[in-house]
Design a protein around this motif. Sequence first.
Motif, mmCIF file in Angstrom:
data_model
loop_
_atom_site.group_PDB
_atom_site.id
_atom_site.type_symbol
_atom_site.label_atom_id
_atom_site.label_comp_id
_atom_site.label_asym_id
_atom_site.label_seq_id
_atom_site.Cartn_x
_atom_site.Cartn_y
_atom_site.Cartn_z
ATOM 1 N N SER A 82 -24.863 19.853 2.412
ATOM 2 C CA SER A 82 -24.040 18.974 2.965
ATOM 3 C C SER A 82 -22.519 18.916 2.200
ATOM 4 N N GLY A 83 -22.451 18.980 0.934
ATOM 5 C CA GLY A 83 -21.079 18.980 0.512
ATOM 6 C C GLY A 83 -20.391 20.257 0.565
ATOM 7 N N TYR A 107 -15.848 10.836 11.350
ATOM 8 C CA TYR A 107 -16.823 9.705 11.518
ATOM 9 C C TYR A 107 -17.548 9.741 12.727
ATOM 10 N N MET A 108 -16.660 10.086 13.873
ATOM 11 C CA MET A 108 -17.346 10.264 15.021
ATOM 12 C C MET A 108 -18.361 11.294 15.005
ATOM 13 N N GLN A 179 -23.628 6.913 2.707
ATOM 14 C CA GLN A 179 -22.865 6.153 1.806
ATOM 15 C C GLN A 179 -21.660 7.294 1.371
ATOM 16 N N PHE A 180 -22.077 8.272 1.208
ATOM 17 C CA PHE A 180 -21.115 9.403 0.853
ATOM 18 C C PHE A 180 -20.213 9.629 1.932
ATOM 19 N N TYR A 181 -20.650 9.703 3.270
ATOM 20 C CA TYR A 181 -19.731 9.836 4.344
ATOM 21 C C TYR A 181 -18.535 8.895 4.563
ATOM 22 N N LEU A 182 -18.956 7.742 4.084
ATOM 23 C CA LEU A 182 -17.797 6.699 3.964
ATOM 24 C C LEU A 182 -16.708 6.963 3.255
ATOM 25 N N ILE A 183 -16.824 7.607 2.098
ATOM 26 C CA ILE A 183 -15.589 7.915 1.116
ATOM 27 C C ILE A 183 -15.274 9.398 0.992
#
Length: 418
Positions: A82-83, A107-108, A179-183
């Motif tokens: 993912s990273g 985000y979309m 949670q990681f996506y948010l930052i």
Amino acid sequence: MKRSQKKQRERKQQQKSPVLLTGEYDVHYIGVLDGMRAIAILIIAWYHIWQQSWLMPIAGAVNLDWLVRNGSILVDMMILLSGFCLFLPYAREMVLGGKTGTCGEFYMKRVARIVPSYYVSLLIVLLFFALPLGEYGNDFSLMGKDIVSHLTFTHNLFGELIRGTHLNGVLWTIGVEVQFYLIFPLLAKFFRKQPILTYAGMTAIGLLSSYCISAHFATIDQSLYVNHTLTFFSVYANGMLGAWLYVLYAKKRKKRTTAEGIAGIVMAVGGIMIFRRFCDWRMTCGEETRWQVNNRYLLSLLFLLIVVGAIVALPWFRKIWDNRVMKFLAGISFNLYICHQYIAVKLKEFRIPDWEGEGLPNQTGDVEWQWKYTILCIVLSIAVAVFMTYVVERPAARWIKRWYEKRRKKENETVRKA
């Protein structure tokens, strides 16, 4: 005629794109990563099904018991991939120029990929199983907390929900990812400006949180802290670092060589052999969960070695990971991941396939039942994953993307008029 037109379009696109600098090293779509993701999720699914069946993977001299028993640590491979994949477009921008999408587009895409199937699966489990079966009893507080936390992707922050959720136990991983996506856009921005400093900071957060958990292992809620988002920061950091170094290497080398391909195979195969030793180490340490916390960073480096080795390997080796079967499995992998364990648990709970007697068939050694159950779990999980992917996820994703594009178009028109 159509083929010639297609080739002309590809040439024009290559002339505009900095990817031309990388020759045979593709820095846009890396098919090997599909296979890596598919294999990781299949092993995780095998592990969860094996927990219910106890069907030993031993046939003559072939013994894969070490692999299935350690299937849970392949979650770290999923996080690493993912990273790597998330940061690859930003790595291209750093090294080759060009522009990445906006924060809103990022985000979309994440919403389109995850939210439809995730919410539909929650709805199905809640309305057709948890509530009709009375699994919450009269504990409305737990039910409300379980539902709200899953809807907000915060369920992995509550120990009692990780241990006793009635909405599918494997979903804690989705909480970590979201949670990681948010930052992530902010971290990507920092990494592009100060890659070494950002990498060091993310790694320090992961190592420090893991150290604190390990040091107080006997007195803390292990189910809550072992798979906390902070402990995965070092894993994400290695994925981002790997994407950046790969694009740098691709630009410098431009064209694959046989020597590099052989070196890649040695890296990948050697990494798999070391992973085998890691599994033995984990099984004999006496504290498998603590081992995973202590060695999460080291394990992710090993996974990165295997991934990069497979990417640069000779064509026949890359084909093992990059083929139609792997692409299909990777395409349904998200839904396969979120459905397989719940299906396995409920099949056994409902006695499907049926067994006689009071003792559980996996404990009484009913091999015939074990095989029937395992095959049914696999077939049903893949069938549900295919349905959720092609009936729910992809149509919903197309609708979300069209809605987003229309919204942006209207916003741009408003700006022009102003």
